[in-house]
Design an enzyme around this catalytic site. Structure first.
Site, PDB file in Angstrom:
ATOM      1  N   TRP A 130      -9.219   3.108  -1.197  1.00  0.00           N
ATOM      2  CA  TRP A 130      -7.763   3.153  -0.977  1.00  0.00           C
ATOM      3  C   TRP A 130      -7.130   3.918  -2.139  1.00  0.00           C
ATOM      4  CZ3 TRP A 130      -4.011  -1.038  -2.846  1.00  0.00           C
ATOM      5  CH2 TRP A 130      -2.756  -0.885  -2.258  1.00  0.00           C
ATOM      6  N   ASP A 211     -11.470  -6.944  -2.973  1.00  0.00           N
ATOM      7  CA  ASP A 211     -10.184  -6.714  -2.315  1.00  0.00           C
ATOM      8  C   ASP A 211     -10.317  -7.177  -0.871  1.00  0.00           C
ATOM      9  OD1 ASP A 211      -7.797  -5.888  -1.289  1.00  0.00           O
ATOM     10  OD2 ASP A 211      -7.840  -3.889  -2.186  1.00  0.00           O
ATOM     11  N   LYS A 246      -1.434  -7.991   6.716  1.00  0.00           N
ATOM     12  CA  LYS A 246      -1.928  -7.609   8.040  1.00  0.00           C
ATOM     13  C   LYS A 246      -2.204  -8.841   8.910  1.00  0.00           C
ATOM     14  CE  LYS A 246      -2.457  -3.646   5.772  1.00  0.00           C
ATOM     15  NZ  LYS A 246      -2.033  -3.427   4.489  1.00  0.00           N
TER      16      LYS A 246
HETATM   17  C1  LMR Z   1      -2.593   1.307   3.829  1.00  0.00           C
HETATM   18  O1  LMR Z   1      -3.654   1.560   3.254  1.00  0.00           O
HETATM   19  O2  LMR Z   1      -2.048   2.090   4.624  1.00  0.00           O
HETATM   20  C2  LMR Z   1      -1.929  -0.030   3.608  1.00  0.00           C
HETATM   21  O3  LMR Z   1      -2.704  -0.821   2.785  1.00  0.00           O
HETATM   22  C3  LMR Z   1      -0.527   0.110   3.157  1.00  0.00           C
HETATM   23  C4  LMR Z   1      -0.424   0.625   1.758  1.00  0.00           C
HETATM   24  O4  LMR Z   1       0.223  -0.035   0.943  1.00  0.00           O
HETATM   25  O5  LMR Z   1      -0.969   1.699   1.440  1.00  0.00           O
END
Ligand code: LMR
Length: 397
Positions: A130, A211, A246
């Site tokens: 992420w 996470d 979520k």
């Molecule tokens: C995402 O990856 O789209 C979600 O977790 C929202 C975010 O905060 O990035």
């Protein structure tokens, strides 16, 4: 002073959501930010949450501050979700949980704690991960490194490479693992691979930082915790950052948790004093509302059952959309094999689109997906937008 500030680029994910809102095209499709949509394309408030909210409105007597670590009942319920009721970590008092503003808040509290007390420990994240992970740890002053994760085709896990990379990480470093529904790829280790990961983590004396933002969106609430529970069998200390954005649909309420597992109840309580110092100097104490809703749903057997069913429905719909997407793409672009998408879990998958194709999708077709791998949010697909979406994809391919 502020004239001299350089312009920051838009956020890689939330920036797209903002651009989507401004797009006047009535046929626009948003597969960027990880938000669940139902078959009507809406992000509903769960019925279990709405019920809990009604009860709370009646019962709530004060908006006074919570303690620095938040609601005690919330902490216990979160621990039960993570490890299962009656788990030795819970009965032995080896875990403490702090209610945090979202999963991001939990990650930042963890990052600050680790940076302050283990300043030389590096944080290792999967490649890819992420986009906000490296940003959070870097902002907290930590050094971030990557370990191998996906295979060359970008469709599955390169497990030997991952394990090989973990074995080279110096003892005492921190390894960030996605409990399930890996963001951005949807590629997860199998339960057996988790056992091997847990073993290497323990042998190398690495600290797992898990996470957990999509519990229930993969194979089930307990099934999705299997990796974490394997880690906990062999690793006496670990950290978990939970998000309820979520699975409770509580995005804007910002509900998360940092759980710290220590070797003994005494060490856990001692560590809690430091977690509290970190929180106090950051946001002082958490917002009440979202945490109270989660605690209420999880403590009431009827609401809990209703919530389980709602999570199951969201998970099934995502899975159906994965299947429909693969079938529709097969018809529209038969030379491109998307069958790997049904093997992946959670909201996201890598489409494999280049950044040029991602840009073209947005500018020519008003379809928004995240760059650097072409992450698509499957939970944003519906039977209604599928044809238009796949036509656009086939066109850019
Ligand atoms: C995402 O990856 O789209 C979600 O977790 C929202 C975010 O905060 O990035």
């Amino acid at each position: 002073m502020f004239d001299a500030l350089p312009l920051a680029p838009p956020d890689a994910i939330l920036g797209l959501g903002e651009a989507f809102k401004k797009d006047p095209n009535p046929k626009k499709i948003n597969l960027s930010v990880g938000v669940y949509k139902d078959e009507r394309g809406e992000t509903p408030i769960l019925a279990s949450v709405k019920d809990a909210e009604r009860q709370l409105l009646e019962k709530e007597k004060s908006k006074g501050y919570l303690s620095i670590e938040g609601l005690a009942d919330y902490g216990s319920r979160v621990q039960e979700l993570l490890f299962g009721a009656g788990h030795e970590i819970l009965t032995g008092g080896r875990a403490i949980t702090a209610q945090t503003p979202g999963g991001t808040g939990a990650l930042r509290v963890a990052a600050d704690l680790l940076r302050k007390h283990f300043p030389t420990a590096k944080v290792w994240v999967s490649k890819p991960t992420w986009a906000n992970h490296p940003a959070i740890f870097t902002a907290a002053g930590q050094k971030v490194e990557t370990y191998a994760y996906i295979d060359a085709a970008g469709q599955g896990l390169d497990f030997p490479a991952m394990l090989g990379a973990l074995k080279l990480i110096p003892a005492g470093d921190i390894v960030l693992l996605h409990a399930c529904c890996h963001n951005p790829t949807g590629i997860d280790p199998t339960p057996q691979q988790w056992q091997e990961i847990a073993k290497v983590m323990a042998e190398r004396k690495l600290l797992p930082l898990v996470d957990f933002a999509y519990q229930g969106f993969g194979d089930g609430l307990a099934e999705d915790a299997a990796g974490l529970r394997e880690l906990a069998k062999l690793n006496p200390e670990l950290l978990v950052c939970s998000s309820f954005s979520k699975n409770f649909g509580l995005y804007g309420e910002r509900v998360g948790a940092l759980t710290l597992v220590a070797e003994s109840a005494d060490s856990a309580q001692q560590a809690l004093t430091q977690v509290r110092v970190g929180i106090r100097t950051n946001y002082s104490n958490p917002p009440i509302h979202g945490g109270a809703l989660v605690a209420a749903v999880l403590s009431d057997p009827k609401l809990r059952q209703q919530w389980d069913a709602e999570v199951t429905a969201m998970r099934s719909r995502i899975h159906q959309m994965r299947k429909l997407f693969v079938e529709t793409m097969k018809a529209k672009a038969p030379k491109h094999d998307f069958s790997f998408i049904v093997r992946q879990r959670g909201m996201f998958s890598f489409s494999g689109l280049s950044n040029v194709q991602v840009d073209e999708l947005r500018t020519k077709h008003a379809v928004y997906v995240v760059g650097n791998g072409g992450r698509i949010n499957v939970a944003g697909m519906t039977a209604n937008n599928m044809q238009a979406l796949c036509d656009a994809l086939a066109a850019v391919l």
